[in-house]
Every structure is written in structure tokens, then in C-alpha cells.
Design a protein around this motif. Sequence first.
Motif, short mmCIF file in Angstrom:
data_model
loop_
_atom_site.label_atom_id
_atom_site.label_comp_id
_atom_site.label_asym_id
_atom_site.label_seq_id
_atom_site.Cartn_x
_atom_site.Cartn_y
_atom_site.Cartn_z
N LYS A 110 -28.85 -1.93 -37.02
CA LYS A 110 -28.21 -2.78 -38.02
C LYS A 110 -26.86 -3.28 -37.51
CE LYS A 110 -26.50 -2.77 -42.76
NZ LYS A 110 -26.28 -2.00 -43.96
N ARG A 111 -26.07 -2.40 -36.94
CA ARG A 111 -24.75 -2.80 -36.43
C ARG A 111 -24.86 -3.79 -35.27
NH1 ARG A 111 -22.98 -2.21 -40.74
NH2 ARG A 111 -22.31 -0.22 -41.50
N ARG A 112 -25.83 -3.60 -34.39
CA ARG A 112 -26.02 -4.55 -33.28
C ARG A 112 -26.38 -5.93 -33.81
NH1 ARG A 112 -28.83 0.00 -30.87
NH2 ARG A 112 -27.43 0.94 -29.37
N ALA A 113 -27.23 -5.99 -34.82
CA ALA A 113 -27.61 -7.27 -35.42
C ALA A 113 -26.40 -7.93 -36.07
CB ALA A 113 -28.72 -7.07 -36.44
N GLU A 114 -25.60 -7.17 -36.78
CA GLU A 114 -24.39 -7.71 -37.39
C GLU A 114 -23.41 -8.22 -36.33
OE1 GLU A 114 -22.81 -4.66 -39.91
OE2 GLU A 114 -24.37 -4.95 -41.43
N ASN A 115 -23.25 -7.47 -35.26
CA ASN A 115 -22.35 -7.90 -34.18
C ASN A 115 -22.84 -9.19 -33.54
OD1 ASN A 115 -20.66 -5.75 -34.61
ND2 ASN A 115 -21.48 -4.52 -32.94
N ALA A 116 -24.14 -9.30 -33.33
CA ALA A 116 -24.69 -10.52 -32.73
C ALA A 116 -24.45 -11.71 -33.66
CB ALA A 116 -26.18 -10.34 -32.47
N ASP A 117 -24.62 -11.51 -34.97
CA ASP A 117 -24.37 -12.58 -35.93
C ASP A 117 -22.90 -13.00 -35.91
OD1 ASP A 117 -25.10 -14.33 -38.14
OD2 ASP A 117 -24.01 -12.90 -39.44
N LEU A 118 -22.01 -12.04 -35.87
CA LEU A 118 -20.58 -12.37 -35.83
C LEU A 118 -20.20 -13.11 -34.55
CD1 LEU A 118 -19.04 -9.10 -37.30
CD2 LEU A 118 -19.09 -11.37 -38.36
N ARG A 119 -20.80 -12.73 -33.42
CA ARG A 119 -20.53 -13.45 -32.16
C ARG A 119 -20.95 -14.91 -32.27
NH1 ARG A 119 -23.21 -9.15 -29.74
NH2 ARG A 119 -21.77 -7.45 -29.37
N LYS A 120 -22.11 -15.13 -32.90
CA LYS A 120 -22.58 -16.52 -33.09
C LYS A 120 -21.62 -17.30 -33.94
CE LYS A 120 -27.61 -16.26 -32.86
NZ LYS A 120 -28.85 -16.34 -33.66
N ARG A 121 -21.17 -16.71 -35.05
CA ARG A 121 -20.27 -17.41 -35.97
C ARG A 121 -18.92 -17.71 -35.31
NH1 ARG A 121 -20.67 -14.56 -41.89
NH2 ARG A 121 -22.90 -14.83 -42.18
N LEU A 122 -18.48 -16.85 -34.46
CA LEU A 122 -17.19 -17.04 -33.81
C LEU A 122 -17.32 -17.77 -32.48
CD1 LEU A 122 -15.67 -13.50 -34.49
CD2 LEU A 122 -15.05 -15.65 -35.63
#
Length: 70
Positions: free
Chosen positions: A55-67
Amino acid sequence: MAAKGKCNGESGASQPHAKTTDAAQTTPMGEIGDVAEFLQLEEEHRDLRKPFSEKRRAENADLRKRLHLG
């Protein structure tokens, strides 16, 4: 002299056995319960680690995309 040796042999052999028995009998049942609870919590922790990490890896990947970092 033979009687003296016999007493030493008997007392030396019986004392360590008595200490072991006393130690086993004086272990509080609460400590055994605590160990069982600890082992249960460790098992639960192992079971939850993998899904939490995913779950944390998926959230981190999403945040990288947004930023726009990845």
C-alpha cells in the motif's frame, strides 16, 4: 569417612534437582500468557507487513507522479 563422602554425594545430587523443580514451579502463569500473547502478536505483525508495504509503495508511486518526480 565413608559416611561423610556419602552425605556429600547425596546432598550435591539432590540440591540441583530441587532448584530446577523449584524454578519450574515458581514460573508465574502470567508470564506464560505474556509469551503466548507476544508470539501471537509477532505472527499478526508478519501477516500485516506485506500488505502495508504494498500500500505504501503504491501511495509513493502516486505521489511521485503528482509531483512529476518519476
